[in-house]
Design an enzyme around this catalytic site. Structure first.
Site, mmCIF file in Angstrom:
data_model
loop_
_atom_site.group_PDB
_atom_site.id
_atom_site.type_symbol
_atom_site.label_atom_id
_atom_site.label_comp_id
_atom_site.label_asym_id
_atom_site.label_seq_id
_atom_site.Cartn_x
_atom_site.Cartn_y
_atom_site.Cartn_z
ATOM 1 N N LYS A 170 -3.477 13.058 17.708
ATOM 2 C CA LYS A 170 -1.937 13.041 18.105
ATOM 3 C C LYS A 170 -1.702 12.695 19.472
ATOM 4 O O LYS A 170 -0.517 11.915 19.673
ATOM 5 C CB LYS A 170 -1.572 14.460 17.840
ATOM 6 C CG LYS A 170 -0.201 14.943 17.841
ATOM 7 C CD LYS A 170 0.872 14.098 17.153
ATOM 8 C CE LYS A 170 2.287 14.220 17.425
ATOM 9 N NZ LYS A 170 2.653 15.396 17.258
ATOM 10 N N LYS A 239 6.406 16.425 27.377
ATOM 11 C CA LYS A 239 5.158 17.254 27.140
ATOM 12 C C LYS A 239 4.056 16.568 26.435
ATOM 13 O O LYS A 239 2.705 16.580 27.251
ATOM 14 C CB LYS A 239 5.708 18.634 26.457
ATOM 15 C CG LYS A 239 4.427 19.585 26.312
ATOM 16 C CD LYS A 239 3.901 19.456 25.137
ATOM 17 C CE LYS A 239 4.599 19.884 23.940
ATOM 18 N NZ LYS A 239 3.928 20.085 22.592
#
Length: 307
Positions: A170, A239
């Site tokens: 991811k 993030k």
């Protein structure tokens, strides 16, 4: 099946709803009870703490913004760990840090709980439509056992490998996407600054080798205006890319473009645009370059008529 779900916000809310629509008996928790009102109205059971969720179900999912949030829900006071027992299964579908995933996996393994990382890709629209990819790391038998539960929420559950591998996949996915966005932003501002009309430039380059057949220029929502609702908030993109850059350092891989992308996201975030869509990165680039390449939806639709 009885399923627990913690974090029913932008992504988790629609995913939990899909579980209910598929006939699963849901136990839910969120820091804001009002976020779960629609699920409760549809028959879900409210649990006051994460520990109460896992005590009531064989499998639980967490969908939370930051690694620290996941750690708190999993290992903090009244956390999942307090109800952990042999035979239970825990999927974290958040985008997390590989080091955090391995820490959680070790803690839950001591209690006999199978913990898997299963970060998702597809954004808000994918969560709503059920077109999500799950990139799963951990016990393959647990993945196969709950594959149909994953399918109730997303159409592409993918087993990647051992614990942490789903998270690595991811982070790499998001890093590639954001770096591509920055590359297009930089190239596009050069073209507009050089005097080419934005509509004409976009029309031309999307028909080139880099624009076909999957239309990356379209999927980037390249002309998103800053006042439009966020599909994926820039603060979350920051993030994710920060975690990816951290991973690059940990595995000793040079990542100059990745760091530049991170720096651009930081600069955009510092404009106060953290809650805007991640495509605010492109607007920041345009503003720094002194150009305005925004195209109206009407103009976009007119160009697409010729596809």
């Amino acid at each position: 099946m009885k399923v627990g779900f913690i974090g029913v916000g932008t992504m988790g809310g629609p995913m939990a709803r899909h579980l209910q629509e598929a006939g699963h008996d849901l136990v839910v928790h969120d820091v804001r009870k009002e976020a779960a009102e629609s699920h409760i109205a549809a028959g879900a059971t409210w649990a006051a703490t994460p520990a109460e969720v896992l005590a009531a179900v064989p499998v639980v999912f967490t969908s939370l913004p930051m690694p620290a949030d996941v750690e708190s829900v999993a290992l903090g006071p009244n956390g999942l760990i307090e109800s952990a027992e042999t035979g239970k299964t825990y999927f974290d579908v958040s985008t997390n840090a590989p080091s955090m995933i391995k820490k959680l996996h070790a803690a839950f393994a001591e209690k006999g709980v199978r913990m898997l990382d299963a970060p998702i890709s597809g954004g808000k629209a994918g969560a709503e439509s059920g077109r999500l990819a799950f990139m799963v790391g951990g016990d393959e038998n647990a993945f196969n056992e709950y594959k149909e539960v994953l399918r109730a929420m997303g159409d592409q559950p993918i087993y990647v490998g051992p614990i942490g591998d789903g998270t690595v996949a991811k982070l790499v996915h998001n890093l590639a996407g954001q770096s591509m966005a920055l590359a297009f932003a930089e190239a596009f501002t050069i073209g507009v600054r050089a005097g080419v009309d934005p509509v004409a430039l976009w029309t031309a380059i999307r028909q080139g080798a880099g624009g076909r057949p999957r239309r990356p220029l379209d999927s980037l929502r390249f002309f998103q205006h800053e006042d439009e609702p966020a599909n994926f908030r820039l603060e979350l993109a920051l993030k994710d890319i920060g975690l990816a850059c951290q991973l690059a350092r940990e595995v000793h891989v040079p990542a100059a473009l990745s760091q530049l992308t991170n720096d651009a996201l930081v600069a955009t975030y510092e404009r106060g645009w953290g809650a805007h869509d991640m495509t605010a990165l492109l607007l920041h680039q345009a503003e720094v370059a002194g150009v305005d390449f925004r195209i109206s939806q009407e103009e976009i639709d007119k160009v697409r008529e010729n596809d």
